[in-house]
Design a protein around this motif. Structure first.
Motif, mmCIF file in Angstrom:
data_model
loop_
_atom_site.group_PDB
_atom_site.id
_atom_site.type_symbol
_atom_site.label_atom_id
_atom_site.label_comp_id
_atom_site.label_asym_id
_atom_site.label_seq_id
_atom_site.Cartn_x
_atom_site.Cartn_y
_atom_site.Cartn_z
ATOM 1 N N VAL A 112 0.862 -1.184 0.000
ATOM 2 C CA VAL A 112 0.000 0.000 0.000
ATOM 3 C C VAL A 112 0.897 1.233 0.000
ATOM 4 O O VAL A 112 1.829 1.335 0.810
ATOM 5 N N TYR A 113 0.597 2.170 -0.894
ATOM 6 C CA TYR A 113 1.388 3.395 -1.021
ATOM 7 C C TYR A 113 0.560 4.617 -0.652
ATOM 8 O O TYR A 113 -0.654 4.639 -0.844
ATOM 9 N N GLY A 118 -2.140 12.324 0.111
ATOM 10 C CA GLY A 118 -2.497 11.577 1.312
ATOM 11 C C GLY A 118 -3.459 10.449 1.043
ATOM 12 O O GLY A 118 -3.994 9.839 1.966
ATOM 13 N N GLY A 119 -3.695 10.128 -0.235
ATOM 14 C CA GLY A 119 -4.592 9.038 -0.595
ATOM 15 C C GLY A 119 -3.859 7.708 -0.686
ATOM 16 O O GLY A 119 -2.635 7.648 -0.716
ATOM 17 N N ILE A 120 -4.637 6.630 -0.758
ATOM 18 C CA ILE A 120 -4.100 5.279 -0.863
ATOM 19 C C ILE A 120 -4.006 4.900 -2.337
ATOM 20 O O ILE A 120 -4.959 5.074 -3.092
ATOM 21 N N THR A 121 -2.858 4.365 -2.736
ATOM 22 C CA THR A 121 -2.668 3.943 -4.113
ATOM 23 C C THR A 121 -1.925 2.608 -4.157
ATOM 24 O O THR A 121 -1.241 2.252 -3.195
ATOM 25 N N ALA A 122 -2.077 1.921 -5.265
ATOM 26 C CA ALA A 122 -1.356 0.664 -5.478
ATOM 27 C C ALA A 122 -0.218 0.874 -6.469
ATOM 28 O O ALA A 122 0.436 -0.067 -6.871
ATOM 29 N N GLU A 123 0.017 2.116 -6.844
ATOM 30 C CA GLU A 123 1.017 2.440 -7.862
ATOM 31 C C GLU A 123 2.325 2.894 -7.228
ATOM 32 O O GLU A 123 2.412 3.977 -6.679
ATOM 33 N N ALA A 124 3.342 2.040 -7.374
ATOM 34 C CA ALA A 124 4.649 2.384 -6.832
ATOM 35 C C ALA A 124 5.374 3.364 -7.738
ATOM 36 O O ALA A 124 5.934 4.346 -7.282
ATOM 37 N N SER A 127 4.253 7.715 -9.591
ATOM 38 C CA SER A 127 4.844 8.991 -9.203
ATOM 39 C C SER A 127 6.063 8.652 -8.364
ATOM 40 O O SER A 127 5.973 7.829 -7.463
ATOM 41 N N PRO A 128 7.191 9.259 -8.646
ATOM 42 C CA PRO A 128 8.376 8.924 -7.854
ATOM 43 C C PRO A 128 8.219 9.284 -6.381
ATOM 44 O O PRO A 128 8.963 8.818 -5.540
ATOM 45 N N SER A 129 7.197 10.086 -6.091
ATOM 46 C CA SER A 129 7.031 10.495 -4.693
ATOM 47 C C SER A 129 6.109 9.583 -3.898
ATOM 48 O O SER A 129 5.975 9.757 -2.699
ATOM 49 N N ASN A 130 5.423 8.597 -4.538
ATOM 50 C CA ASN A 130 4.590 7.679 -3.775
ATOM 51 C C ASN A 130 5.457 6.922 -2.784
ATOM 52 O O ASN A 130 6.528 6.436 -3.131
ATOM 53 N N THR A 131 4.975 6.827 -1.547
ATOM 54 C CA THR A 131 5.753 6.214 -0.472
ATOM 55 C C THR A 131 5.028 4.990 0.072
ATOM 56 O O THR A 131 3.836 5.058 0.360
ATOM 57 N N ALA A 132 5.760 3.901 0.231
ATOM 58 C CA ALA A 132 5.179 2.683 0.805
ATOM 59 C C ALA A 132 4.855 2.924 2.278
ATOM 60 O O ALA A 132 5.647 3.507 3.015
ATOM 61 N N ILE A 133 3.666 2.476 2.701
ATOM 62 C CA ILE A 133 3.297 2.555 4.111
ATOM 63 C C ILE A 133 3.838 1.290 4.769
ATOM 64 O O ILE A 133 3.454 0.187 4.377
ATOM 65 N N PRO A 134 4.731 1.419 5.736
ATOM 66 C CA PRO A 134 5.332 0.234 6.357
ATOM 67 C C PRO A 134 4.278 -0.698 6.956
ATOM 68 O O PRO A 134 3.312 -0.249 7.575
#
Length: 153
Positions: A112-113, A118-124, A127-134
């Motif tokens: 989950v990214y 601040g939204g939830i995405t499945a795309e890693a 966007s280079p700025s999408n961050t994985a939620i640990p």
């Protein structure tokens, strides 16, 4: 998606806790007065003074949990969210929950990214700025824009 007499049943409502109502951890935390949490199922972060939670609004935010949809709460805006100025928010710290998927194609076990808004995405790589939620994973595909996640499991 479950089937019931030929009709597809929705996966749930954003912010609903799923899978074993006694097998999760929640915490009631003060809602930030300046940037309050107003949606259910949204990722939340600690505010700048670490005494309340606010909705995540950037990929650099450190997710501490997700806003839980409380039973018996009036939804004054009809959109399924907290009333403006609600003093406390119940936050899922560990467990399973239904959230809105902003973009991407969720798959079981997928990471989950957090996107730039601040939204939830499945795309890693979208966007280079999408961050994985640990410690946060998808539990299957999305249905009607909603998807089940596992957080800190």
């Amino acid at each position: 998606m479950a089937q019931f007499i030929g009709t597809s049943m929705p996966v749930g409502f954003a912010g609903s806790i799923t899978r074993g109502f006694f097998d999760h951890t929640t915490e009631v935390i003060k809602n930030d007065a300046t940037t309050p949490v107003v949606g259910f199922g949204v990722p939340v972060k600690l505010n700048s003074t670490n005494d309340a939670v606010a909705a995540c609004s950037a990929t650099s935010d450190s997710v501490v949990g997700f806003a839980v949809r409380e039973y018996g709460q009036a939804e004054p805006d009809g959109e399924g969210g907290w009333a403006q100025g609600q003093p406390f928010v119940t936050v899922l710290k560990r467990g399973y929950m239904v959230v809105k998927l902003a973009s991407g194609t969720a798959a079981k076990g997928g990471i989950v990214y957090l996107n730039a808004t601040g939204g939830i995405t499945a795309e890693a790589g979208a966007s280079p700025s999408n961050t994985a939620i640990p410690n946060c994973f998808f539990m299957g595909p999305a249905s009607g824009g909603l998807v089940e996640i596992a957080f800190n499991i």
